[in-house]
Design a protein around this motif. Structure first.
Motif, short mmCIF file in Angstrom:
data_model
loop_
_atom_site.label_atom_id
_atom_site.label_comp_id
_atom_site.label_asym_id
_atom_site.label_seq_id
_atom_site.Cartn_x
_atom_site.Cartn_y
_atom_site.Cartn_z
N MET A 175 0.84 -1.17 0.00
CA MET A 175 0.00 0.00 0.00
C MET A 175 0.90 1.24 0.00
SD MET A 175 -3.23 0.63 2.54
CE MET A 175 -4.38 -0.68 2.27
N THR A 176 0.51 2.20 -0.76
CA THR A 176 1.31 3.42 -0.80
C THR A 176 1.01 4.27 0.42
OG1 THR A 176 -0.33 4.69 -2.01
CG2 THR A 176 1.24 3.41 -3.32
N GLY A 177 1.88 5.21 0.69
CA GLY A 177 1.72 6.09 1.84
C GLY A 177 0.43 6.88 1.80
N LYS A 178 0.03 7.33 0.59
CA LYS A 178 -1.19 8.12 0.44
C LYS A 178 -2.43 7.28 0.77
CE LYS A 178 -3.15 11.49 -2.70
NZ LYS A 178 -3.05 12.11 -4.02
N LYS A 179 -2.46 6.03 0.29
CA LYS A 179 -3.59 5.14 0.57
C LYS A 179 -3.66 4.80 2.05
CE LYS A 179 -4.11 2.90 -3.91
NZ LYS A 179 -4.06 1.63 -4.62
N LEU A 180 -2.52 4.63 2.68
CA LEU A 180 -2.47 4.34 4.10
C LEU A 180 -3.03 5.49 4.92
CD1 LEU A 180 -1.60 2.21 6.14
CD2 LEU A 180 0.65 3.26 6.21
N ILE A 181 -2.68 6.70 4.57
CA ILE A 181 -3.18 7.89 5.27
C ILE A 181 -4.69 8.02 5.08
CG2 ILE A 181 -3.13 10.42 5.31
CD1 ILE A 181 -0.12 10.21 4.76
N ILE A 182 -5.18 7.80 3.86
CA ILE A 182 -6.61 7.89 3.59
C ILE A 182 -7.36 6.81 4.37
CG2 ILE A 182 -8.37 7.58 1.80
CD1 ILE A 182 -6.43 9.00 -0.15
N SER A 183 -6.83 5.59 4.41
CA SER A 183 -7.46 4.51 5.18
C SER A 183 -7.53 4.85 6.66
CB SER A 183 -6.70 3.20 4.98
OG SER A 183 -6.75 2.80 3.65
N ALA A 184 -6.45 5.40 7.20
CA ALA A 184 -6.42 5.78 8.62
C ALA A 184 -7.43 6.88 8.90
CB ALA A 184 -5.01 6.22 9.02
N LEU A 185 -7.56 7.86 8.01
CA LEU A 185 -8.53 8.93 8.20
C LEU A 185 -9.97 8.41 8.14
CD1 LEU A 185 -6.96 11.89 6.18
CD2 LEU A 185 -7.28 11.72 8.64
N VAL A 186 -10.24 7.52 7.20
CA VAL A 186 -11.58 6.94 7.09
C VAL A 186 -11.91 6.15 8.37
CG1 VAL A 186 -12.98 5.22 5.87
CG2 VAL A 186 -11.65 6.90 4.58
N LEU A 187 -10.97 5.36 8.85
CA LEU A 187 -11.19 4.60 10.08
C LEU A 187 -11.43 5.53 11.26
CD1 LEU A 187 -11.29 1.88 11.52
CD2 LEU A 187 -8.81 2.04 11.81
N ALA A 188 -10.65 6.59 11.37
CA ALA A 188 -10.83 7.55 12.47
C ALA A 188 -12.20 8.21 12.39
CB ALA A 188 -9.73 8.59 12.44
N LEU A 189 -12.65 8.58 11.19
CA LEU A 189 -13.96 9.20 11.02
C LEU A 189 -15.09 8.24 11.39
CD1 LEU A 189 -13.44 11.26 7.75
CD2 LEU A 189 -13.70 12.13 10.08
N VAL A 190 -14.96 6.98 11.03
CA VAL A 190 -15.97 5.98 11.40
C VAL A 190 -16.04 5.85 12.92
CG1 VAL A 190 -16.52 3.52 11.31
CG2 VAL A 190 -15.89 4.72 9.22
N GLN A 191 -14.91 5.78 13.59
CA GLN A 191 -14.89 5.66 15.05
C GLN A 191 -15.49 6.90 15.72
OE1 GLN A 191 -10.73 4.86 15.77
NE2 GLN A 191 -11.05 2.64 15.74
N ILE A 192 -15.12 8.07 15.25
CA ILE A 192 -15.68 9.30 15.80
C ILE A 192 -17.19 9.36 15.55
CG2 ILE A 192 -15.71 11.82 15.53
CD1 ILE A 192 -12.65 11.61 15.04
#
Length: 193
Positions: free
Chosen positions: A1-18
């Protein structure tokens, strides 16, 4: 996974949790803000939780329900299953609400204007054969947390004068404790958020 996809995945996961946490908090706040208020009489049980601090354990006037109030107990049923229960409350002359009827599952008709329904769960194994026996539903309103150092003083006061809890009830019977009352005086009120 590229760095950009990893950051987007982490942001999506954080938004779902919030979003999930916000949904839980908003649901509780909606009940406290818009729910029907009822007042229950309480007695003290125990004031300390080592992990969460001072609290009072609330043994209230709907903690035990007589089997004879449950309208839909099948004649061949000897003990309770792990099931839901609805308890219909009516306001008494003293201002405290009392159980008037109960049903396993759902109430057959909506509560009237001078009534309120509270939903709970009944554990497996309660004796249903004796109409004078009682069951103890769990409504999720058995503890009220207090500021540190307040639990023992309030518990002592509860032994000498009447205390109550003000509940907010959603239309589906879900209950939230809104305030701890010392007679007519509000001691502690739950914040919406």
């Amino acid at each position: 996974m590229t760095g950009k996809k990893l950051i987007i995945s982490a942001l999506v996961l954080a938004l779902v949790q919030i979003g999930f946490l916000s949904w839980i908090i908003a649901g509780r706040a909606a009940i406290l803000r818009n729910g029907k208020e009822v007042l229950l009489k309480v007695q003290p049980v125990d004031p300390r939780d080592l992990l969460r601090g001072d609290y009072i354990s609330l043994n209230n006037n709907i903690s035990r329900i007589p089997v004879k109030l449950i309208a839909n107990v099948p004649q061949s049923k000897f003990s309770s299953d792990d099931t839901s229960i609805v308890v219909r409350l009516k306001k008494g002359a003293d201002g405290y609400w009392q159980p008037a009827a109960a049903w396993f599952g759902q109430a057959p008709a909506p509560a009237g204007p001078d009534e309120a329904d509270i939903g709970g769960r009944v554990a497996e194994g309660w004796d249903l054969r004796d109409p004078e026996a009682t069951i103890a539903p769990d409504y999720g309103i058995d503890r009220f947390y207090l500021p540190e150092g307040e639990g023992m003083a309030i518990q002592d006061d509860m032994r000498v004068r009447p205390f109550g809890i003000k509940l907010a009830l959603a239309s589906d019977g879900t209950a939230q404790i809104k305030a701890l009352m010392d007679g007519d005086k509000t001691l502690f009120e739950e914040p919406l958020y």
